[in-house]
Design an enzyme around this catalytic site. Structure first.
Site, mmCIF file in Angstrom:
data_model
loop_
_atom_site.group_PDB
_atom_site.id
_atom_site.type_symbol
_atom_site.label_atom_id
_atom_site.label_comp_id
_atom_site.label_asym_id
_atom_site.label_seq_id
_atom_site.Cartn_x
_atom_site.Cartn_y
_atom_site.Cartn_z
ATOM 1 N N HIS A 197 55.128 61.957 -16.156
ATOM 2 C CA HIS A 197 54.636 63.338 -16.214
ATOM 3 C C HIS A 197 53.103 63.440 -16.233
ATOM 4 O O HIS A 197 52.419 62.636 -16.841
ATOM 5 C CB HIS A 197 55.195 64.022 -17.474
ATOM 6 N N HIS B 202 48.016 53.855 -3.294
ATOM 7 C CA HIS B 202 49.299 53.173 -3.109
ATOM 8 C C HIS B 202 49.779 52.680 -4.472
ATOM 9 O O HIS B 202 49.116 51.858 -5.098
ATOM 10 C CB HIS B 202 49.133 51.993 -2.148
#
Ligand code: JB2
Length: 211
Positions: A140, A149
């Site tokens: 979150h 990446h």
């Protein structure tokens, strides 16, 4: 909508699998500068030649493109491909494998891919051309800037910030609230317990600058 994939290597195969499973885009061609690949197929997608073929595809009504160039550590080539596709005028939809778990409050930028088994939590904000690779966890309220990446199996705790073009290696862990600077490289399996400066490479447990 018909789409082209840029890149004909291993990462492209993972992206093709996600596109097919999502069943929104229809991949009609792949481009790759490797002359030895031209004329072949990649998991059934025709490899038609280098990126000089892209403008013709647009003329033929292929409106969308997906980025199939991955790379381990250096996100610059992928960033250039993204910029080129954008400048040519392709739509760059995000791709989310149906077996990824994406919170409905998460935001994804253009050309971002979330691959099978990945988990992206509530309030996460992800920029353009990011890879959340197979089974990675982005908890979150994380913020991932463009061209990042997060490699397979990596875990970002809640509220982690990853700045532009940084690479979080296979299976690495970043503790909650830490910041990874632009272009930094986190080695495979590293455990990041402190902020990482821009451009730094850190490895190990706990993660430290590479000797
Ligand atoms: O500018 C480009 C370009 N530059 C490299 N345009 C296009 N259309 N394609 C480009 N490529 C092509 O991407 C290369 O010629 C090559 O065929 C392909 C990259 O393939 P490779 O298998 O070397 O790497 P990858 O990026 O597909 O996969 C790496 O990164 C993934 C995230 C591998 O390490 C994978 O194991 C990893 N999962």
């Amino acid at each position: 909508m018909n789409a082209v994939i840029a890149g004909g290597g291993g990462h492209a195969r993972s992206v093709i699998a996600a596109v097919r499973a999502q069943a929104v885009l229809r991949l009609v061609a792949a481009t790759d500068p490797r002359a030895d690949l031209a004329g072949g197929t990649l998991d059934g997608v025709p490899l038609i030649g280098g990126d000089e073929r892209l403008a013709g595809l647009l003329d033929d009504g292929v409106q969308a493109a997906v980025i199939g160039v991955g790379g381990t550590g250096d996100n610059a080539p992928r960033a250039r491909v993204h910029q080129m596709l954008e400048q040519l005028g392709f739509e760059l939809p995000s791709v989310v494998h149906p077996r990824a778990c994406l919170a409905d409050t998460a935001l994804l930028g253009a050309g971002t891919v979330v691959l099978a088994g990945a988990n992206v939590g509530p309030g996460v904000v992800i920029g353009a051309n990011v890879i959340v690779n197979t089974s990675a966890v982005v908890e979150h309220d994380c913020v991932l800037e463009a061209d990042v990446h997060v490699a397979s199996g990596a875990i970002l705790g809640g509220g982690v910030r990853v700045d532009r073009g940084a690479h979080v290696g296979l299976g690495a862990v970043v503790l909650q609230g830490r910041r990874i600077g632009a272009g930094a490289l986190i080695g495979a399996g590293a455990v990041v317990i402190r902020d990482v400066p821009p451009g730094a490479t850190v490895v190990g447990v706990p993660a430290a600058p590479r000797p």
